[in-house]
Design a protein around this motif. Structure first.
Motif, PDB file in Angstrom:
ATOM      1  N   GLY A 189     -11.168  11.244  10.276  1.00 14.78           N
ATOM      2  CA  GLY A 189     -11.434  10.652  11.410  1.00 14.78           C
ATOM      3  C   GLY A 189     -10.330  11.076  12.436  1.00 14.78           C
ATOM      4  O   GLY A 189     -10.513  11.318  13.469  1.00 14.78           O
ATOM      5  N   LEU A 190      -9.042  11.174  12.103  1.00 23.02           N
ATOM      6  CA  LEU A 190      -7.798  11.295  12.812  1.00 23.02           C
ATOM      7  C   LEU A 190      -8.103  12.732  13.182  1.00 23.02           C
ATOM      8  O   LEU A 190      -7.984  13.014  14.304  1.00 23.02           O
ATOM      9  N   ASP A 191      -8.278  13.614  12.237  1.00 23.03           N
ATOM     10  CA  ASP A 191      -8.314  15.021  12.560  1.00 23.03           C
ATOM     11  C   ASP A 191      -9.463  15.608  13.463  1.00 23.03           C
ATOM     12  O   ASP A 191      -9.226  16.323  14.330  1.00 23.03           O
ATOM     13  N   ALA A 192     -10.522  14.588  13.215  1.00 29.03           N
ATOM     14  CA  ALA A 192     -11.713  14.913  14.129  1.00 29.03           C
ATOM     15  C   ALA A 192     -11.456  14.712  15.550  1.00 29.03           C
ATOM     16  O   ALA A 192     -11.970  15.436  16.463  1.00 29.03           O
ATOM     17  N   THR A 198      -0.462  12.444  13.270  1.00 25.88           N
ATOM     18  CA  THR A 198      -0.528  11.135  12.894  1.00 25.88           C
ATOM     19  C   THR A 198      -0.200  10.905  11.336  1.00 25.88           C
ATOM     20  O   THR A 198      -1.201  11.752  10.793  1.00 25.88           O
ATOM     21  N   ARG A 199       0.759  10.642  10.985  1.00 24.12           N
ATOM     22  CA  ARG A 199       1.272  10.333   9.623  1.00 24.12           C
ATOM     23  C   ARG A 199       0.522   9.159   8.884  1.00 24.12           C
ATOM     24  O   ARG A 199       0.059   8.205   9.575  1.00 24.12           O
ATOM     25  N   ILE A 200       0.261   9.336   7.455  1.00 24.88           N
ATOM     26  CA  ILE A 200      -0.438   8.112   6.791  1.00 24.88           C
ATOM     27  C   ILE A 200       0.668   7.896   5.876  1.00 24.88           C
ATOM     28  O   ILE A 200       0.783   8.708   4.898  1.00 24.88           O
ATOM     29  N   MET A 201       1.129   6.503   5.909  1.00 25.12           N
ATOM     30  CA  MET A 201       1.865   5.773   4.941  1.00 25.12           C
ATOM     31  C   MET A 201       0.786   4.977   4.188  1.00 25.12           C
ATOM     32  O   MET A 201       0.570   3.827   4.595  1.00 25.12           O
ATOM     33  N   SER A 202       0.341   5.150   2.995  1.00 23.11           N
ATOM     34  CA  SER A 202      -0.759   4.498   2.488  1.00 23.11           C
ATOM     35  C   SER A 202      -0.038   3.322   1.359  1.00 23.11           C
ATOM     36  O   SER A 202       0.752   3.455   0.689  1.00 23.11           O
ATOM     37  N   TYR A 203      -0.504   2.043   1.860  1.00 23.07           N
ATOM     38  CA  TYR A 203      -0.226   1.031   1.095  1.00 23.07           C
ATOM     39  C   TYR A 203      -0.971   1.423  -0.401  1.00 23.07           C
ATOM     40  O   TYR A 203      -2.289   0.691  -0.305  1.00 23.07           O
ATOM     41  N   ALA A 204      -0.548   2.202  -1.145  1.00 23.27           N
ATOM     42  CA  ALA A 204      -1.387   2.910  -2.328  1.00 23.27           C
ATOM     43  C   ALA A 204      -1.485   1.625  -3.536  1.00 23.27           C
ATOM     44  O   ALA A 204      -2.484   1.563  -3.765  1.00 23.27           O
ATOM     45  N   ALA A 205      -0.399   1.182  -3.720  1.00 21.73           N
ATOM     46  CA  ALA A 205      -0.331   0.175  -4.760  1.00 21.73           C
ATOM     47  C   ALA A 205      -0.068  -1.190  -4.238  1.00 21.73           C
ATOM     48  O   ALA A 205       1.144  -1.545  -4.045  1.00 21.73           O
ATOM     49  N   LYS A 206      -1.102  -1.784  -3.565  1.00 20.22           N
ATOM     50  CA  LYS A 206      -0.822  -3.024  -3.267  1.00 20.22           C
ATOM     51  C   LYS A 206      -1.576  -4.321  -4.229  1.00 20.22           C
ATOM     52  O   LYS A 206      -2.732  -4.112  -4.376  1.00 20.22           O
ATOM     53  N   TYR A 207      -0.795  -5.153  -4.504  1.00 19.78           N
ATOM     54  CA  TYR A 207      -1.235  -6.154  -5.382  1.00 19.78           C
ATOM     55  C   TYR A 207      -1.900  -7.395  -4.669  1.00 19.78           C
ATOM     56  O   TYR A 207      -1.595  -7.548  -3.787  1.00 19.78           O
TER      57      TYR A 207
END
Ligand code: PBG
Ligand code: MG
Length: 336
Positions: A189-192, A198-207
């Motif tokens: 969506g950002l690339d489009a 724009t960087r993406i810092m993912s809350y990848a492991a969120k409990y």
């Protein structure tokens, strides 16, 4: 690797702790101002600084007070702030529409801060909970258990939220919603829109954690929350699953990953850093801050020593940086 240690009395580990100079020479980890991201709460209105009752020392500010609020942190060299909005109840709805309003609190704050502090990095949460009247991170649809936080229906809303935030000047998008596939969807969506930087810092492991309680007070999503977030945030019992979540987010285009909460999950940070060697961040969440502050206020812990030890633990576990409400105080100490 098996460390070789001369047996006592030839070997005396205490020699390396003898004086401050030696201790400095052999220190394995270092906390620096470069490691800090400061979460900042913003609210509607003017001329107001309002303390968050459950987080001593933390305040929400109106946008006209934001530049003055953030200026000392910028002066100390803190590289990034993470913005969190307290959305007024009348702007909330079931679909979280306010999240993709280009004039919402976050976007107005981002435009102001970009103008005032061009070098300050802005981190924008991507999740619907500050904007939904039910307090969930995605939209609800009929599904398993009656009503379900619908994964695929939430994705387009999150993508729109990310795009308006990026257009307003948020340089680092931080999806904290835990929907499957959102990193890929947000990246596309950002690339489009041409937002390739724009960087993406993912809350990848969120409990699914009890330690978010004070944050939900701060943004006013706690009272509203119906049920819990266990169908999308992770079970605290799991560690292998965190590795799969992180692998998926990196494969979908995450530039940096995050583990959240922090202190109770140092093992996850270490595993993640060892396994993926990616830029890895820890979120020392509201409940961890409040827990320390409660003991500090009772005189049971020393503020600065407790704070610095808790932050060093993240570096030792392998984190490259830490989101912490202590950031300005820690930066001031580090600057001496
Ligand atoms: N999805 C929103 C979000 N982003 C950061 C936090 C918590 C941060 C903190 O406790 O300091 C939460 C709360 C939640 O998931 O319920
Ligand atoms: Mg995931």
């Amino acid at each position: 690797m098996i460390p070789i240690v001369a047996p006592f009395p030839i070997g005396r580990p205490r020699r390396n702790r003898l004086d401050a100079g030696t201790r400095r020479l052999v220190a394995e980890n270092r906390l620096s101002v470069d490691d800090l991201i400061w979460p900042v709460f913003i609210m509607e209105g003017t001329g107001t600084i309002s303390p968050v009752a459950s987080m001593p020392g933390v305040e929400r500010v109106t946008i006209d007070r934001l530049a003055a609020h953030v200026a000392p942190a910028v002066k100390l060299g803190i590289p990034a702030v993470a913005l969190f909005p307290m959305t007024p109840p009348e702007a909330k709805d079931a679909e979280g529409s306010e999240a993709s309003n280009p004039d919402n609190l976050i976007c107005r704050a981002a435009r102001l801060l970009t103008r005032e502090f061009p070098d300050l990095l802005l981190v924008g949460d991507v999740a619907l909970d500050p904007y939904t009247d039910h307090g969930h991170d995605g939209v609800l649809r009929p599904g398993p258990g009656g009503v379900y936080v619908d994964n695929d229906a939430s994705l387009p809303v999150l993508v729109r939220q990310a795009v308006v935030q990026a257009e307003a000047g948020i340089g680092i998008m931080a999806p904290s919603d835990m929907m499957d596939g959102r990193i890929g969807a947000i990246r596309r969506g950002l690339d489009a829109e041409g937002l390739i930087h724009t960087r993406i810092m993912s809350y990848a492991a969120k409990y699914a954690s009890a330690f978010y309680g004070p944050f939900r007070d701060a943004v006013g999503s706690g009272g509203a929350l119906r049920g819990d977030k266990k169908t999308y945030q992770m079970d605290p019992a799991n560690s292998d699953e965190a590795m799969r979540e992180i692998a998926a987010d990196l494969a979908e285009g995450a530039d940096m990953i995050m583990v959240k909460p922090g202190m109770p999950y140092l093992d996850i940070i270490r595993r993640a850093k060892d396994q993926f060697a990616a830029p890895t961040f820890a979120y020392q969440v509201s409940g961890e801050y409040s827990m320390l502050m409660a003991a500090i206020e009772r005189g049971w812990l020393d503020h600065d020593r407790g704070m610095m030890e808790s932050l060093m633990a993240f570096k030792r576990a392998g984190a490259d940086g830490v989101l912490t409400y202590f950031a300005p105080r820690a930066a001031a100490l580090l600057r001496g």
